[in-house]
Write an enzyme that holds these catalytic residues in place. Structure first.
Site, PDB file in Angstrom:
ATOM      1  CB  SER A  64      -3.368   6.519  -6.286  1.00  0.00           C
ATOM      2  OG  SER A  64      -4.116   6.223  -5.157  1.00  0.00           O
ATOM      3  CE  LYS A  67      -5.280   3.349  -4.773  1.00  0.00           C
ATOM      4  NZ  LYS A  67      -6.098   4.499  -4.310  1.00  0.00           N
ATOM      5  CE1 TYR A 189      -3.706   0.386  -2.354  1.00  0.00           C
ATOM      6  CE2 TYR A 189      -3.114   1.006  -0.108  1.00  0.00           C
ATOM      7  CZ  TYR A 189      -3.649   1.335  -1.344  1.00  0.00           C
ATOM      8  OH  TYR A 189      -4.108   2.608  -1.577  1.00  0.00           O
ATOM      9  CE1 TYR A 240      -6.607   9.733  -5.182  1.00  0.00           C
ATOM     10  CE2 TYR A 240      -5.855  11.872  -5.937  1.00  0.00           C
ATOM     11  CZ  TYR A 240      -5.585  10.585  -5.548  1.00  0.00           C
ATOM     12  OH  TYR A 240      -4.295  10.143  -5.519  1.00  0.00           O
ATOM     13  CB  VAL A 258      -0.964  11.277  -2.379  1.00  0.00           C
ATOM     14  CG1 VAL A 258      -2.479  11.306  -2.319  1.00  0.00           C
ATOM     15  CG2 VAL A 258      -0.411   9.953  -1.893  1.00  0.00           C
TER      16      VAL A 258
HETATM   17  N1  GLU Z   1      -0.907   4.570  -0.657  1.00  0.00           N
HETATM   18  C1  GLU Z   1      -1.792   5.691  -0.641  1.00  0.00           C
HETATM   19  C2  GLU Z   1      -2.940   5.427   0.309  1.00  0.00           C
HETATM   20  O1  GLU Z   1      -3.489   4.362   0.300  1.00  0.00           O
HETATM   21  C3  GLU Z   1      -2.267   5.972  -2.038  1.00  0.00           C
HETATM   22  C4  GLU Z   1      -3.023   7.250  -2.077  1.00  0.00           C
HETATM   23  C5  GLU Z   1      -3.060   7.933  -3.413  1.00  0.00           C
HETATM   24  O2  GLU Z   1      -2.044   8.122  -4.093  1.00  0.00           O
HETATM   25  O3  GLU Z   1      -4.176   8.309  -3.751  1.00  0.00           O
HETATM   26  O4  GLU Z   1      -3.320   6.246   1.098  1.00  0.00           O
END
Ligand code: GLU
Length: 304
Positions: A64, A67, A189, A240, A258
């Site tokens: 993530s 992002k 993605y 989160y 994650v």
């Molecule tokens: N590729 C992961 C997902 O979409 C990213 C999750 C993360 O690191 O929060 O579930």
């Protein structure tokens, strides 16, 4: 004058042997291969020497955290227009939650939850000629490191199991908030999330957010106003449904993933990266959060 190397070494020895190290993510099968014994810290000050300790040079899946990099590229293409398709409010929900998306008519709460990141991915797929290659080039350029790459096993692993992301993308498409085909956006993605970097490379990549939009090569990529917005989104939405707790304990804008990485920064001062793959129940690196809390407390360096 604070001896930063000493500070991070103290934090490292304090936390390295704690018994509760959290649980490694396993919903992406390839990530389950990580050990929760890994732990590294890297500090990159704007002025001064870089400091590091532990497993700072082991590459890991940034997930993530990517992002924010994707957002910084999308903002450079669309600037204000992007906010017609995305909100900027914390979600108070896990990263892959779908309920709010339906309640709010397909406008994701923010660009750092999965649905929001899929809209950002859609923007990049629209604007980039060879989306995966061009995005990788962008990350390599701002980091000044041509060795950075996607981990294709991780991308495939998520491609085979990321059903909630397929659901989110389809929901977005049903609300006309994806312009490209669902499969193409998801493929981009999953690769973006599968970028692999070590703590040093990640600190270099995020340097531009602490250095008024200029990357390690001194090239201007973002305006001051874009940097302000991205840092504000990291502070309010980067952890989160634990962004409040992170601001309370650490007091820096940042982003977790994650894969166990956390990057945090103090504008005009430094970028700090921790990597410890064991996660807490909210999905943030357990030891990483504790290390950053200790760092800002011991050094008195936070935005507050
Ligand atoms: N590729 C992961 C997902 O979409 C990213 C999750 C993360 O690191 O929060 O579930």
């Amino acid at each position: 004058m604070i001896d930063f190397q000493n500070v991070i070494e103290d934090i490292y020895s304090d936390l390295k042997h704690t018994t509760n190290k959290g649980v490694v993510a396993s919903y992406i099968p390839e990530l389950a291969k990580q050990s929760n014994a890994s732990f590294g810290i890297y500090l990159k000050p704007i002025d001064g020497n870089n400091c590091h300790v532990g497993d700072w040079d082991t590459p890991f899946s940034i997930q993530s955290i990517s992002k924010v990099l994707a957002l910084s590229k999308a903002i450079a293409f669309e600037d204000n227009k992007i906010w017609q398709r995305l909100d900027v409010e914390p979600s108070g929900n896990p990263f892959n939650h779908l309920t709010l998306l339906e309640l709010e008519n397909g406008i994701p709460r923010n660009p750092l939850i999965n649905a929001g990141a899929l809209v950002v991915a859609d923007i990049l797929v629209t604007h980039l000629k060879n989306p995966k290659q061009d995005f990788l080039e962008y990350v390599r350029n701002i980091t000044n490191d041509q060795t950075i790459n996607y981990n294709l096993e991780v991308a495939t692993s998520e491609q085979q199991t990321g059903f909630k992301n397929y659901a989110a993308a389809n929901l977005l498409k049903s609300y006309n908030n994806l312009n490209n085909a669902v499969d193409i956006v998801l493929d981009f993605y999953f690769h973006q999330c599968a970028l692999e970097m070590n703590c040093e490379q990640l600190a270099n990549a995020f340097y531009l957010f602490s250095n008024k939009g200029k990357c390690v090569n001194n090239k201007q990529h973002l305006t001051l106003s874009q940097v302000k917005r991205i840092n504000a989104i990291m502070l309010t939405c980067g952890f989160y449904d634990e962004a409040g707790e992170f601001a309370f304990e650490v007091g820096l804008p940042g982003k977790s993933g994650v894969g166990g990485g956390i990057v945090a920064l103090l504008p005009n001062n430094f970028v700090i990266v921790t990597w410890a793959p064991g996660l807490n129940p909210k999905g943030n690196s357990l030891i990483g959060m504790q290390a950053l809390e200790q760092f800002t407390t011991k050094t008195n360096r936070s935005i507050f």
